[in-house]
Design a protein around this motif. Structure first.
Motif, PDB file in Angstrom:
ATOM      1  N   ASN A 133      36.027  34.084  41.224  1.00 27.90           N
ATOM      2  CA  ASN A 133      37.330  33.427  41.324  1.00 27.90           C
ATOM      3  C   ASN A 133      38.327  34.378  41.977  1.00 27.90           C
ATOM      4  OD1 ASN A 133      36.200  31.286  39.791  1.00 27.90           O
ATOM      5  ND2 ASN A 133      36.617  32.451  37.917  1.00 27.90           N
ATOM      6  N   LEU A 134      38.201  34.540  43.272  1.00 29.07           N
ATOM      7  CA  LEU A 134      39.057  35.491  43.970  1.00 29.07           C
ATOM      8  C   LEU A 134      40.460  34.920  44.126  1.00 29.07           C
ATOM      9  CD1 LEU A 134      36.652  36.902  46.718  1.00 29.07           C
ATOM     10  CD2 LEU A 134      37.155  37.798  44.447  1.00 29.07           C
ATOM     11  N   THR A 135      41.410  35.520  43.411  1.00 24.15           N
ATOM     12  CA  THR A 135      42.820  35.112  43.488  1.00 24.15           C
ATOM     13  C   THR A 135      43.658  36.350  43.805  1.00 24.15           C
ATOM     14  OG1 THR A 135      43.210  35.525  41.133  1.00 24.15           O
ATOM     15  CG2 THR A 135      42.407  33.331  41.759  1.00 24.15           C
ATOM     16  N   GLY A 136      44.960  36.147  43.865  1.00 25.18           N
ATOM     17  CA  GLY A 136      45.848  37.267  44.157  1.00 25.18           C
ATOM     18  C   GLY A 136      45.800  38.353  43.100  1.00 25.18           C
ATOM     19  N   LYS A 137      45.492  37.971  41.863  1.00 26.48           N
ATOM     20  CA  LYS A 137      45.435  38.936  40.778  1.00 26.48           C
ATOM     21  C   LYS A 137      44.216  39.858  40.860  1.00 26.48           C
ATOM     22  CE  LYS A 137      47.962  36.050  37.456  1.00 26.48           C
ATOM     23  NZ  LYS A 137      47.907  35.403  36.139  1.00 26.48           N
ATOM     24  N   VAL A 138      43.258  39.523  41.711  1.00 28.71           N
ATOM     25  CA  VAL A 138      42.058  40.349  41.847  1.00 28.71           C
ATOM     26  C   VAL A 138      42.412  41.747  42.335  1.00 28.71           C
ATOM     27  CG1 VAL A 138      39.933  40.629  43.194  1.00 28.71           C
ATOM     28  CG2 VAL A 138      40.456  38.438  42.145  1.00 28.71           C
ATOM     29  N   VAL A 139      43.489  41.856  43.109  1.00 28.53           N
ATOM     30  CA  VAL A 139      43.900  43.156  43.643  1.00 28.53           C
ATOM     31  C   VAL A 139      44.164  44.150  42.511  1.00 28.53           C
ATOM     32  CG1 VAL A 139      45.648  44.379  44.993  1.00 28.53           C
ATOM     33  CG2 VAL A 139      44.851  42.127  45.727  1.00 28.53           C
ATOM     34  N   SER A 140      44.794  43.681  41.436  1.00 27.00           N
ATOM     35  CA  SER A 140      45.065  44.568  40.300  1.00 27.00           C
ATOM     36  C   SER A 140      43.763  45.024  39.648  1.00 27.00           C
ATOM     37  CB  SER A 140      45.962  43.877  39.271  1.00 27.00           C
ATOM     38  OG  SER A 140      45.309  42.763  38.688  1.00 27.00           O
ATOM     39  N   SER A 141      42.764  44.126  39.591  1.00 26.91           N
ATOM     40  CA  SER A 141      41.456  44.506  39.044  1.00 26.91           C
ATOM     41  C   SER A 141      40.777  45.549  39.924  1.00 26.91           C
ATOM     42  CB  SER A 141      40.561  43.270  38.913  1.00 26.91           C
ATOM     43  OG  SER A 141      41.059  42.370  37.954  1.00 26.91           O
ATOM     44  N   ILE A 142      40.904  45.393  41.239  1.00 28.53           N
ATOM     45  CA  ILE A 142      40.315  46.366  42.166  1.00 28.53           C
ATOM     46  C   ILE A 142      40.940  47.742  41.949  1.00 28.53           C
ATOM     47  CG2 ILE A 142      40.138  47.025  44.609  1.00 28.53           C
ATOM     48  CD1 ILE A 142      39.972  44.027  45.256  1.00 28.53           C
ATOM     49  N   PHE A 143      42.272  47.779  41.789  1.00 32.33           N
ATOM     50  CA  PHE A 143      42.951  49.046  41.562  1.00 32.33           C
ATOM     51  C   PHE A 143      42.578  49.645  40.204  1.00 32.33           C
ATOM     52  CE2 PHE A 143      46.631  47.792  44.582  1.00 32.33           C
ATOM     53  CZ  PHE A 143      45.881  48.258  45.662  1.00 32.33           C
ATOM     54  N   THR A 144      42.374  48.784  39.194  1.00 32.87           N
ATOM     55  CA  THR A 144      41.967  49.277  37.876  1.00 32.87           C
ATOM     56  C   THR A 144      40.593  49.927  37.946  1.00 32.87           C
ATOM     57  OG1 THR A 144      43.253  47.552  36.746  1.00 32.87           O
ATOM     58  CG2 THR A 144      41.516  48.631  35.479  1.00 32.87           C
ATOM     59  N   VAL A 145      39.662  49.278  38.649  1.00 36.55           N
ATOM     60  CA  VAL A 145      38.322  49.849  38.811  1.00 36.55           C
ATOM     61  C   VAL A 145      38.390  51.139  39.630  1.00 36.55           C
ATOM     62  CG1 VAL A 145      36.031  49.489  39.819  1.00 36.55           C
ATOM     63  CG2 VAL A 145      37.156  47.633  38.569  1.00 36.55           C
ATOM     64  N   ALA A 146      39.199  51.139  40.699  1.00 32.55           N
ATOM     65  CA  ALA A 146      39.345  52.338  41.531  1.00 32.55           C
ATOM     66  C   ALA A 146      39.864  53.509  40.703  1.00 32.55           C
ATOM     67  CB  ALA A 146      40.283  52.052  42.699  1.00 32.55           C
ATOM     68  N   ALA A 147      40.719  53.200  39.729  1.00 28.49           N
ATOM     69  CA  ALA A 147      41.293  54.257  38.892  1.00 28.49           C
ATOM     70  C   ALA A 147      40.232  54.957  38.046  1.00 28.49           C
ATOM     71  CB  ALA A 147      42.377  53.673  37.991  1.00 28.49           C
ATOM     72  N   LEU A 148      39.113  54.276  37.772  1.00 29.36           N
ATOM     73  CA  LEU A 148      38.044  54.890  36.990  1.00 29.36           C
ATOM     74  C   LEU A 148      37.365  56.024  37.753  1.00 29.36           C
ATOM     75  CD1 LEU A 148      36.369  51.703  35.444  1.00 29.36           C
ATOM     76  CD2 LEU A 148      38.019  53.243  34.383  1.00 29.36           C
ATOM     77  N   PHE A 149      37.589  56.102  39.058  1.00 32.45           N
ATOM     78  CA  PHE A 149      36.996  57.153  39.884  1.00 32.45           C
ATOM     79  C   PHE A 149      37.956  58.318  40.108  1.00 32.45           C
ATOM     80  CE2 PHE A 149      34.670  53.340  40.922  1.00 32.45           C
ATOM     81  CZ  PHE A 149      33.380  53.744  41.228  1.00 32.45           C
ATOM     82  N   GLN A 150      39.118  58.320  39.454  1.00 28.33           N
ATOM     83  CA  GLN A 150      40.138  59.316  39.763  1.00 28.33           C
ATOM     84  C   GLN A 150      39.751  60.739  39.398  1.00 28.33           C
ATOM     85  OE1 GLN A 150      43.514  57.408  37.826  1.00 28.33           O
ATOM     86  NE2 GLN A 150      44.418  56.913  39.794  1.00 28.33           N
ATOM     87  N   GLY A 151      38.714  60.893  38.594  1.00 25.47           N
ATOM     88  CA  GLY A 151      38.238  62.236  38.285  1.00 25.47           C
ATOM     89  C   GLY A 151      37.764  62.991  39.517  1.00 25.47           C
TER      90      GLY A 151
END
Length: 372
Positions: free
Chosen positions: A177-195
């Motif tokens: 269900n790709l909606t505009g809110k998916v961008v926030s999920s992408i950034f949340t997942v990307a944040a898991l790699f910040q180490g």
């Protein structure tokens, strides 16, 4: 004097064991909330966004092979703007360290040591990390190298075994269900790699800094494949809607997985052992990065004085969230804001360095070990 003893393989293992951490438990939940069955796609896009930050940091590290970001930022943008940027890095990773410790404590008192006070579990892990940081970069690399196979191999095995219970229909449609809110999920997942920001203090200790990009690429491939596989297995077994109801979907996945011939009917205990190792290596790196950045900011030769000095502040920060739900809200907000520190700030530094044609002193590779 620079003690260049870190090889390309060691740099790769440091990155992987730092990236794979406490976030693997709620990872499928973060990815599935807005995208449904498109969670694997969101995880892939998040990994790509995260690699952008790692790529920028690595390019800067190769351009300034003798310095960390705290040091070469002064040469690029000036003393006071660089001091502000360095302060943001230090504060962000101190908060990240505290939230990692708090999340570890919440999982432990919920799933394992139910009668143990939260403060005890958090303090013990922070104290273990603080003690471990009182070493040089060579020992730092050895610790990560030791835990790397203990962390990666069982995790991949458990996830692979869980795939036998998966149903391919749960993964359709692959775009979800790709909606505009998916961008926030992408950034949340990307944040898991910040180490992966740890690379900024690893490169100055590498035997051949030019090989840092290979380390970054391999580390992102290994950790990215593991994260995507975890999400695919979780969605395949539970389905998108049921995954949204689980607080720690990856832990529930381990509970439904067994070894062949029912040698072990549930692998959640084994998985938690691996997870504790992953939490330690991530916490160790973020704490080490924080105190090393502090010592670089104040131009100190030794970072050990900050090992215990920072501990009470990090512990207090870890205790601030009132409950586990508020903790995860704070984690997602802070992590997304942190992308400004780990992606936007390095990007600005690289652009200014290119415009001003700033470079660090180059190191002769001829005297270095050619095995990287």
């Amino acid at each position: 004097m620079f003690y260049r003893q870190i090889t390309m393989i060691q740099a790769t293992t440091i990155l992987v064991s730092t990236i794979i951490g406490v976030g693997i438990l709620p990872l499928p939940l973060f990815a599935v909330r807005e995208a449904g069955s498109g969670a694997p796609m969101v995880t892939l896009l998040g990994a790509i966004v995260a690699f952008l930050g790692l790529w920028l940091i690595t390019l800067l590290g190769i351009r300034f092979p003798n310095q960390s970001i705290v040091e070469y930022s002064k040469d690029i943008i000036g003393k006071w703007p660089a001091a502000l940027g360095s302060a943001l890095i230090i504060v962000f990773f101190a908060i990240l360290t505290s939230l990692t410790a708090r999340e570890f404590g919440e999982v432990v008192i919920t799933a394992v040591l139910k009668r143990t006070p939260l403060e005890v579990t958090v303090l013990v892990m922070l104290l273990l990390a603080a003690i471990s940081t009182r070493h040089d970069m060579r020992t730092f690399a050895y610790i990560h190298n030791f835990y790397f196979p203990i962390l990666l191999i069982p995790a991949l095995l458990i996830v692979a075994l869980s795939l036998k219970n998966a149903d391919a229909i749960n993964l359709q449609p692959i775009y979800g269900n790709l909606t505009g809110k998916v961008v926030s999920s992408i950034f949340t997942v990307a944040a898991l790699f910040q180490g992966s920001f740890i690379m900024t203090i690893v490169i100055p200790s590498m035997r051949r800094a030019k090989l840092a990009m290979k380390s970054s690429i391999w580390a992102m491939i290994i950790s990215g494949v593991l994260y995507i596989t975890i999400v695919v297995a979780t969605i395949g077994v539970f389905g998108a809607e049921e995954t949204k109801l689980l607080l720690w979907p990856t832990l529930e996945l381990a509970k439904t997985t067994s070894l062949p011939a029912n040698i072990l009917e549930r692998l959640d205990a084994a998985f938690l052992a691996v997870w504790v190792t992953a939490v330690f290596t991530t916490l160790f790196s973020s704490y080490y990065l924080t105190i090393r950045s502090l010592s670089n900011l104040f131009r100190l030769r030794d970072h050990n004085m900050f090992s215990y000095f920072l501990l009470p502040f990090v512990f207090i920060l870890a205790m601030l969230p009132e409950n586990i739900l508020q903790m995860y809200e704070i984690i997602q907000d802070i992590s997304r804001i942190g992308l400004l520190v780990t992606i936007v700030y390095p990007g600005l530094l690289l652009i200014v360095a290119l415009i001003r044609k700033k470079r660090g002193d180059q190191v002769e590779d001829g005297s270095m070990d050619k095995n990287g």
